[in-house]
Design an enzyme around this catalytic site. Structure first.
Site, PDB file in Angstrom:
ATOM      1  CG  HIS A 130      -1.970  -1.030   1.243  1.00  0.00           C
ATOM      2  ND1 HIS A 130      -2.809  -1.257   0.180  1.00  0.00           N
ATOM      3  CD2 HIS A 130      -2.306  -1.952   2.197  1.00  0.00           C
ATOM      4  CE1 HIS A 130      -3.628  -2.272   0.475  1.00  0.00           C
ATOM      5  NE2 HIS A 130      -3.335  -2.704   1.682  1.00  0.00           N
ATOM      6  CG  ASP A 161      -2.868  -8.254   0.879  1.00  0.00           C
ATOM      7  OD1 ASP A 161      -2.127  -8.539   1.827  1.00  0.00           O
ATOM      8  OD2 ASP A 161      -3.889  -7.529   0.997  1.00  0.00           O
ATOM      9  CG  HIS A 213      -6.511  -5.211   2.017  1.00  0.00           C
ATOM     10  ND1 HIS A 213      -5.872  -6.038   2.932  1.00  0.00           N
ATOM     11  CD2 HIS A 213      -7.708  -4.893   2.566  1.00  0.00           C
ATOM     12  CE1 HIS A 213      -6.646  -6.198   3.997  1.00  0.00           C
ATOM     13  NE2 HIS A 213      -7.774  -5.520   3.798  1.00  0.00           N
ATOM     14  CG  ASP A 215      -4.941  -9.855   3.572  1.00  0.00           C
ATOM     15  OD1 ASP A 215      -4.684 -10.420   2.492  1.00  0.00           O
ATOM     16  OD2 ASP A 215      -4.553  -8.696   3.837  1.00  0.00           O
TER      17      ASP A 215
END
Ligand code: ZN
Length: 373
Positions: free
Chosen positions: A142, A179, A181, A267
């Protein structure tokens, strides 16, 4: 087939202090202090199971080292690097979004995390090992050029790629980010770079909520080199395998990179507090097996996994060991206890509405010449 797999873990990764946030939210007011979801537990327990399972005996330890400031500055602004450094030296701070706290010394630990990914990538590119897993912390996907975000201080994968490119070791690289996200950091960093293909599969509008859409395809001459597959909540093994088979594999084949970097977050596990997906440990292993086959086909097997998220301390170790089993070709005999509940779940199957999203991404990539049939 047994392969020589490099492995990075450093005890100091567990010393990155994320404070007393209640999961995600800063403590204070009506929010009782607790523990951040991004705590050392899931990663340290993954490293623990690598030891206890005996897998460590079959891995080649690759020592982590801190990246130099010049390595950071190929990807990040001087202002961002200096903000993290000065906060770290004055007891701690936040990486940039108010949800990414860190304690004293995290500047050095974040340099060690980026350096762990770089060391693993070097070992693969130099032929010391066949493939590698860098179990690093804090994560990186991120982090943007001018700020940290979503628990990430520095962009570990791009920093490794840029160091390799500066050393003349690689030119064309593909990144695949599974991931849960969106990989907004690498998307932003490589938006205009036609020599880096970035593909992210993630839960639709989870984090950051305003990025990761199908139509974000890259700019200028790099149009098409950014591919997003925003899967609906509830997607499981079948959806993720279809993403690799129907989007990642044909796009990477057409792009023909010299190296594949994988942003590996666990995740998308059904036990994760931050995601609403349903990928089992066998699902993650199936993703890794498909990626290894792809790497064999396009870049002599050269593939490096860099750890990102994954916030279930109970489940992440089993997902991680399953991926390492794929990388090494070794069966440890470790059974995932979560298979009792999730092993036979119908959410493992690919559903039509998930296939629709995958096909939408594939069609757009085809239209932009990134998938050639
Ligand atoms: Zn994540």
């Amino acid at each position: 087939m047994a392969r020589k797999t490099g492995y990075v873990w450093h005890e100091q990764y567990a010393w990155h202090d994320t404070g007393t946030h209640a999961g995600v939210y800063p403590a204070g007011g009506f929010v009782q202090p607790f523990q951040n979801f991004e705590s050392p537990e899931s990663k340290a327990r993954f490293a623990g199971l690598v030891e206890v399972s005996g897998l460590i005996e079959h891995l080649t330890r690759v020592p982590a080292r801190k990246v130099e400031i010049e390595d950071l500055l190929r990807v990040h602004t001087a202002g961002h690097v200096e903000r993290i450094r000065s906060q770290s030296e004055s007891g701690g701070g936040d990486a940039g979004d108010g949800f990414s706290p860190f304690g004293a010394g995290s500047f050095e630990i974040a340099r060690l995390a980026a350096g762990g990914t770089l060391a693993a990538a070097e070992a693969v590119v130099d032929g010391v090992v066949d493939n590698a897993y860098a179990l690093v912390r804090p994560p990186g996907h991120h982090a943007e050029p001018d700020q940290g975000r979503g628990y990430c201080l520095f962009a570990n994968v791009p920093i490794a790629i840029e160091a390799l490119r500066a050393a003349g070791k690689v030119k064309r690289v593909a990144i695949f980010d599974y991931d849960v996200h969106h990989g907004n950091g690498a998307q932003k960093i490589y938006w205009d770079d036609a020599d880096v293909l970035h593909i992210s599969v993630h839960q639709n509008q989870l984090f950051p909520v305003d990025s990761g859409m199908v139509d974000e395809t890259g700019g200028g001459t790099a149009a098409g080199t950014n591919i997003n597959i925003p899967l609906p909540a509830g997607s499981g093994d079948g959806a993720y395998w279809a993403v690799v088979e129907n989007v990642v594999a044909p796009a990477v084949r057409a792009f023909s990179p010299e190296l594949i970097l994988v942003s590996s977050g666990f995740d998308a596990s059904p036990m994760d507090p931050l995601g609403r997906m349903s990928v089992t440990s066998a699902g993650f292993k199936g993703i890794a097996e498909r990626l290894l086959g792809l790497a064999d086909e396009v870049c002599a097997g050269k593939i490096v996994f860099s750890h990102e998220g994954g916030y279930s301390p109970v489940h992440v170790p089993f997902c991680g060991v399953a991926v390492l089993e794929a990388l090494t070709g070794i069966e440890t005999g470790v059974q995932d206890p979560a298979d009792v509940s999730f092993g036979a779940s119908p959410t493992r199957e690919l559903a039509d509405w998930q296939q629709d999203v995958i096909e939408q991404s594939a069609q757009l990539a085809r239209a932009l010449g990134m998938i050639i049939d």
